[in-house]
Design a protein around this motif. Structure first.
Motif, PDB file in Angstrom:
ATOM      1  N   SER A 172      26.149  40.456   9.486  1.00 45.15           N
ATOM      2  CA  SER A 172      26.478  39.693   8.285  1.00 45.15           C
ATOM      3  C   SER A 172      27.928  39.906   7.855  1.00 45.15           C
ATOM      4  CB  SER A 172      25.544  40.106   7.141  1.00 45.15           C
ATOM      5  OG  SER A 172      25.694  41.477   6.841  1.00 45.15           O
ATOM      6  N   GLY A 173      28.573  38.826   7.483  1.00 45.33           N
ATOM      7  CA  GLY A 173      29.945  38.889   7.012  1.00 45.33           C
ATOM      8  C   GLY A 173      30.988  38.993   8.098  1.00 45.33           C
ATOM      9  N   ALA A 174      30.585  39.149   9.346  1.00 43.88           N
ATOM     10  CA  ALA A 174      31.555  39.248  10.443  1.00 43.88           C
ATOM     11  C   ALA A 174      32.167  37.872  10.733  1.00 43.88           C
ATOM     12  CB  ALA A 174      30.886  39.799  11.689  1.00 43.88           C
ATOM     13  N   ARG A 175      33.360  37.892  11.280  1.00 48.11           N
ATOM     14  CA  ARG A 175      34.083  36.642  11.542  1.00 48.11           C
ATOM     15  C   ARG A 175      34.720  36.717  12.934  1.00 48.11           C
ATOM     16  NH1 ARG A 175      36.747  32.706   8.109  1.00 48.11           N
ATOM     17  NH2 ARG A 175      38.535  31.751   9.175  1.00 48.11           N
ATOM     18  N   ILE A 176      34.459  35.709  13.753  1.00 47.26           N
ATOM     19  CA  ILE A 176      35.069  35.565  15.082  1.00 47.26           C
ATOM     20  C   ILE A 176      35.932  34.316  15.046  1.00 47.26           C
ATOM     21  CG2 ILE A 176      34.673  35.336  17.560  1.00 47.26           C
ATOM     22  CD1 ILE A 176      33.582  37.936  16.391  1.00 47.26           C
ATOM     23  N   THR A 177      37.223  34.468  15.280  1.00 44.76           N
ATOM     24  CA  THR A 177      38.134  33.329  15.287  1.00 44.76           C
ATOM     25  C   THR A 177      38.775  33.196  16.664  1.00 44.76           C
ATOM     26  OG1 THR A 177      38.647  33.736  12.945  1.00 44.76           O
ATOM     27  CG2 THR A 177      40.129  32.278  14.160  1.00 44.76           C
ATOM     28  N   ARG A 178      38.529  32.063  17.316  1.00 48.23           N
ATOM     29  CA  ARG A 178      39.088  31.776  18.644  1.00 48.23           C
ATOM     30  C   ARG A 178      38.927  32.996  19.561  1.00 48.23           C
ATOM     31  NH1 ARG A 178      42.532  29.488  15.107  1.00 48.23           N
ATOM     32  NH2 ARG A 178      44.100  31.125  15.239  1.00 48.23           N
ATOM     33  N   GLY A 179      37.687  33.458  19.688  1.00 47.65           N
ATOM     34  CA  GLY A 179      37.437  34.683  20.437  1.00 47.65           C
ATOM     35  C   GLY A 179      36.396  34.532  21.516  1.00 47.65           C
ATOM     36  N   ILE A 180      36.265  35.589  22.302  1.00 45.79           N
ATOM     37  CA  ILE A 180      35.315  35.647  23.400  1.00 45.79           C
ATOM     38  C   ILE A 180      34.533  36.937  23.266  1.00 45.79           C
ATOM     39  CG2 ILE A 180      35.040  35.806  25.908  1.00 45.79           C
ATOM     40  CD1 ILE A 180      38.250  34.468  25.172  1.00 45.79           C
ATOM     41  N   LEU A 181      33.218  36.857  23.261  1.00 43.57           N
ATOM     42  CA  LEU A 181      32.359  38.023  23.296  1.00 43.57           C
ATOM     43  C   LEU A 181      31.637  38.046  24.633  1.00 43.57           C
ATOM     44  CD1 LEU A 181      32.897  38.117  20.227  1.00 43.57           C
ATOM     45  CD2 LEU A 181      30.468  38.618  19.894  1.00 43.57           C
ATOM     46  N   PHE A 182      31.796  39.145  25.369  1.00 37.59           N
ATOM     47  CA  PHE A 182      31.019  39.316  26.585  1.00 37.59           C
ATOM     48  C   PHE A 182      29.568  39.632  26.214  1.00 37.59           C
ATOM     49  CE2 PHE A 182      34.645  40.550  29.741  1.00 37.59           C
ATOM     50  CZ  PHE A 182      35.171  39.285  29.590  1.00 37.59           C
ATOM     51  N   GLU A 183      28.695  39.611  27.215  1.00 33.79           N
ATOM     52  CA  GLU A 183      27.267  39.776  26.961  1.00 33.79           C
ATOM     53  C   GLU A 183      26.945  41.113  26.281  1.00 33.79           C
ATOM     54  OE1 GLU A 183      28.028  41.187  31.190  1.00 33.79           O
ATOM     55  OE2 GLU A 183      28.628  39.483  29.940  1.00 33.79           O
ATOM     56  N   TYR A 184      25.924  41.094  25.441  1.00 31.19           N
ATOM     57  CA  TYR A 184      25.398  42.278  24.753  1.00 31.19           C
ATOM     58  C   TYR A 184      26.450  43.006  23.918  1.00 31.19           C
ATOM     59  CZ  TYR A 184      21.283  41.603  27.676  1.00 31.19           C
ATOM     60  OH  TYR A 184      20.171  41.070  28.283  1.00 31.19           O
ATOM     61  N   THR A 185      27.282  42.235  23.250  1.00 32.16           N
ATOM     62  CA  THR A 185      28.282  42.825  22.358  1.00 32.16           C
ATOM     63  C   THR A 185      27.810  42.701  20.910  1.00 32.16           C
ATOM     64  OG1 THR A 185      30.073  42.271  23.883  1.00 32.16           O
ATOM     65  CG2 THR A 185      30.683  42.714  21.595  1.00 32.16           C
ATOM     66  N   ARG A 186      27.901  43.785  20.172  1.00 36.32           N
ATOM     67  CA  ARG A 186      27.529  43.788  18.756  1.00 36.32           C
ATOM     68  C   ARG A 186      28.791  43.898  17.900  1.00 36.32           C
ATOM     69  NH1 ARG A 186      25.557  48.360  18.437  1.00 36.32           N
ATOM     70  NH2 ARG A 186      27.183  49.375  17.216  1.00 36.32           N
ATOM     71  N   ILE A 187      28.939  42.970  16.958  1.00 37.56           N
ATOM     72  CA  ILE A 187      30.039  43.007  16.006  1.00 37.56           C
ATOM     73  C   ILE A 187      29.501  43.540  14.680  1.00 37.56           C
ATOM     74  CG2 ILE A 187      31.775  41.656  14.783  1.00 37.56           C
ATOM     75  CD1 ILE A 187      32.253  41.861  17.800  1.00 37.56           C
ATOM     76  N   ALA A 188      30.135  44.573  14.157  1.00 38.05           N
ATOM     77  CA  ALA A 188      29.648  45.222  12.932  1.00 38.05           C
ATOM     78  C   ALA A 188      29.864  44.329  11.714  1.00 38.05           C
ATOM     79  CB  ALA A 188      30.379  46.556  12.754  1.00 38.05           C
ATOM     80  N   PRO A 189      29.152  44.605  10.612  1.00 34.46           N
ATOM     81  CA  PRO A 189      29.292  43.773   9.407  1.00 34.46           C
ATOM     82  C   PRO A 189      30.730  43.726   8.897  1.00 34.46           C
ATOM     83  CG  PRO A 189      27.385  45.226   9.225  1.00 34.46           C
ATOM     84  CD  PRO A 189      28.137  45.662  10.444  1.00 34.46           C
ATOM     85  N   ASP A 190      31.111  42.536   8.456  1.00 31.07           N
ATOM     86  CA  ASP A 190      32.394  42.303   7.774  1.00 31.07           C
ATOM     87  C   ASP A 190      33.623  42.537   8.643  1.00 31.07           C
ATOM     88  OD1 ASP A 190      31.045  41.724   5.305  1.00 31.07           O
ATOM     89  OD2 ASP A 190      30.758  43.882   5.042  1.00 31.07           O
ATOM     90  N   MET A 191      33.450  42.692   9.954  1.00 31.14           N
ATOM     91  CA  MET A 191      34.597  42.833  10.850  1.00 31.14           C
ATOM     92  C   MET A 191      35.174  41.460  11.185  1.00 31.14           C
ATOM     93  SD  MET A 191      35.282  46.046  11.637  1.00 31.14           S
ATOM     94  CE  MET A 191      35.044  46.355   9.900  1.00 31.14           C
ATOM     95  N   HIS A 192      36.504  41.381  11.322  1.00 27.10           N
ATOM     96  CA  HIS A 192      37.167  40.128  11.698  1.00 27.10           C
ATOM     97  C   HIS A 192      37.902  40.340  13.009  1.00 27.10           C
ATOM     98  CE1 HIS A 192      40.271  36.739  10.727  1.00 27.10           C
ATOM     99  NE2 HIS A 192      39.470  36.446  11.737  1.00 27.10           N
ATOM    100  N   PHE A 193      37.466  39.627  14.045  1.00 30.17           N
ATOM    101  CA  PHE A 193      38.109  39.672  15.355  1.00 30.17           C
ATOM    102  C   PHE A 193      38.827  38.334  15.566  1.00 30.17           C
ATOM    103  CE2 PHE A 193      35.159  43.083  15.613  1.00 30.17           C
ATOM    104  CZ  PHE A 193      35.688  43.974  16.533  1.00 30.17           C
ATOM    105  N   HIS A 194      40.148  38.391  15.580  1.00 31.14           N
ATOM    106  CA  HIS A 194      40.981  37.188  15.653  1.00 31.14           C
ATOM    107  C   HIS A 194      41.645  37.097  17.022  1.00 31.14           C
ATOM    108  CE1 HIS A 194      43.722  34.034  14.251  1.00 31.14           C
ATOM    109  NE2 HIS A 194      44.710  34.732  14.813  1.00 31.14           N
ATOM    110  N   GLU A 195      41.337  36.044  17.772  1.00 26.28           N
ATOM    111  CA  GLU A 195      41.929  35.794  19.089  1.00 26.28           C
ATOM    112  C   GLU A 195      41.815  37.021  19.989  1.00 26.28           C
ATOM    113  OE1 GLU A 195      45.864  34.183  18.506  1.00 26.28           O
ATOM    114  OE2 GLU A 195      45.048  32.228  17.904  1.00 26.28           O
ATOM    115  N   MET A 196      40.585  37.499  20.134  1.00 27.88           N
ATOM    116  CA  MET A 196      40.339  38.694  20.934  1.00 27.88           C
ATOM    117  C   MET A 196      39.205  38.467  21.920  1.00 27.88           C
ATOM    118  SD  MET A 196      40.813  41.838  18.240  1.00 27.88           S
ATOM    119  CE  MET A 196      41.520  42.945  19.447  1.00 27.88           C
ATOM    120  N   ILE A 197      39.245  39.226  23.009  1.00 28.99           N
ATOM    121  CA  ILE A 197      38.170  39.298  23.989  1.00 28.99           C
ATOM    122  C   ILE A 197      37.466  40.620  23.725  1.00 28.99           C
ATOM    123  CG2 ILE A 197      37.605  39.368  26.444  1.00 28.99           C
ATOM    124  CD1 ILE A 197      40.499  38.074  26.830  1.00 28.99           C
ATOM    125  N   VAL A 198      36.170  40.559  23.468  1.00 24.93           N
ATOM    126  CA  VAL A 198      35.444  41.753  23.049  1.00 24.93           C
ATOM    127  C   VAL A 198      34.260  41.994  23.989  1.00 24.93           C
ATOM    128  CG1 VAL A 198      34.399  42.970  21.101  1.00 24.93           C
ATOM    129  CG2 VAL A 198      36.004  41.086  20.664  1.00 24.93           C
TER     130      VAL A 198
END
Length: 367
Positions: free
Chosen positions: A312-338
């Protein structure tokens, strides 16, 4: 018609950390390895016998592609390495040295062969390229593309006469020193006799050693300047750019997987998304078994790999998440490969999960 060889023995050091635990041809584009698109393209043009030289993490390639029957082709592998003190160590022979090793072992190269790198996306008209090669009576042909003068220092440049006969090469020249704007794409067409010019049992490179020798010898050695899309994944920034283009629909023969549920948004099976309580702006692909919690935001172009969790509250902007990736609450990943182990921005700057010096929090969705 012809045979094919895919060069896949390199370590892909320039795209680390993407190649930390897999070879560069296995880096995924919309859930499929880059090399899978190449094999499909070869099959479309009737190239059914393909050999792949492998070394670094070779098992990942061999286990995925097997004998090639899933794609209607036959695939063989040539492993370049040794076993020492119980460890299997890669020892690449160089692009030309690897070909000579295969030839000495089995005589595989008994007809015209298309050779290409396993880490680029192309839509080259292979049939037309081979026809031109044969019409010229070429021993070797290099497929090239015109690039802007200001970009020549990123490529190996081909210098040819008005008939297309190659006279020399320039490796990443400064614009003011460039004698050509034809960039080699790493796509070659060879006749079997070319291997007589490669020393036996020696590490030997096509571009830096074999080609200068051909030019010096005056061999029938030609460049082809034909229009096609060539997307090289040489750096992390290239990979990020490729995925942005693919998600925007700018690359042929790469349709978006999944089901389109609203304009610009595709999803796989078995997803858990409260659509009325999240913000998702396409183009976005959300893989199977993904969970997105209330209040999360995804701004495309973005690709969310299968099994991922966006809290909840997390934000992905123009990004790529590989399989089985968890983004923590309220984190903002901007133009990143995670991935579950690291995140890297579009310029190649990397952070690793658990780094206490970083405010970014992410991890393994299966934990």
């Amino acid at each position: 018609m012809a045979k094919g060889m895919i060069l896949a023995a390199g370590q892909g050091t320039r795209v680390r950390p993407l190649t930390k635990d897999l070879p560069k041809p296995m880096v995924p584009i919309l859930g499929k390895p880059v090399m899978e698109y190449l094999i499909e393209h070869l099959a479309r043009h009737g190239i059914r016998e393909i050999i792949i030289n492998v070394a670094y993490h070779h098992q990942r390639i061999e286990q995925y592609f097997g004998d090639g029957s899933r794609w209607g082709v036959e695939i063989a592998y040539s492993y370049e390495g040794v076993r020492e003190h119980g460890d299997i160590l890669p020892r690449p022979m160089g692009s030309a040295g690897g070909m000579r090793r295969i030839q000495d072992f089995s005589g595989f190269f008994d007809e015209t062969t298309l050779v290409l790198c396993g880490d680029a996306l192309i839509d080259l008209d292979i049939t037309a390229a081979i026809a031109e090669h044969k019409a010229k009576g070429a021993l070797a042909s290099v497929v090239a593309l015109e690039v802007p003068l200001q970009e020549v220092e990123n490529y190996g440049m081909v210098v040819a006469d008005e008939d297309g006969r190659i006279r020399s090469f320039q490796e990443k020249p400064k614009p003011e020193d460039a004698k050509s704007t034809l960039a080699s794409t790493g796509i070659y067409i060879f006749e079997p006799e070319i291997l007589d010019k490669v020393p036996k049992g020696k590490v030997y490179d096509i571009g830096s050693e074999l080609f200068p020798q051909l030019a010096q010898d005056g061999s029938p050695f030609y460049v082809q300047n034909r229009p096609f899309h060539w997307i090289d994944i040489g750096r992390v920034s290239d990979y990020w750019t490729v995925l942005q283009r693919v998600l925007k629909g700018e690359v042929e023969n790469m349709p978006m997987p999944g089901k389109q549920v609203k304009p610009g948004v595709w999803v796989g099976l078995n997803t858990n998304i409260p659509w009325d309580k999240v913000r998702i702006e396409g183009p976005v692909y959300i893989g199977s078994s993904v969970k997105i919690e209330e209040g999360a935001t995804i701004i495309g172009p973005a690709w969310i790999g299968h099994g991922s969790v966006i809290r909840s509250g997390a934000r992905i902007t123009r990004g790529i998440l590989f399989e089985y990736t968890r983004i923590a609450p309220d984190m903002h990943f901007h133009e990143m490969i995670v991935s579950r182990l690291y995140c890297v921005n579009r310029h190649g700057e990397t952070l690793y999960a658990g780094d206490d010096t970083s405010r970014m929090r992410w991890g393994d969705a299966r934990a």
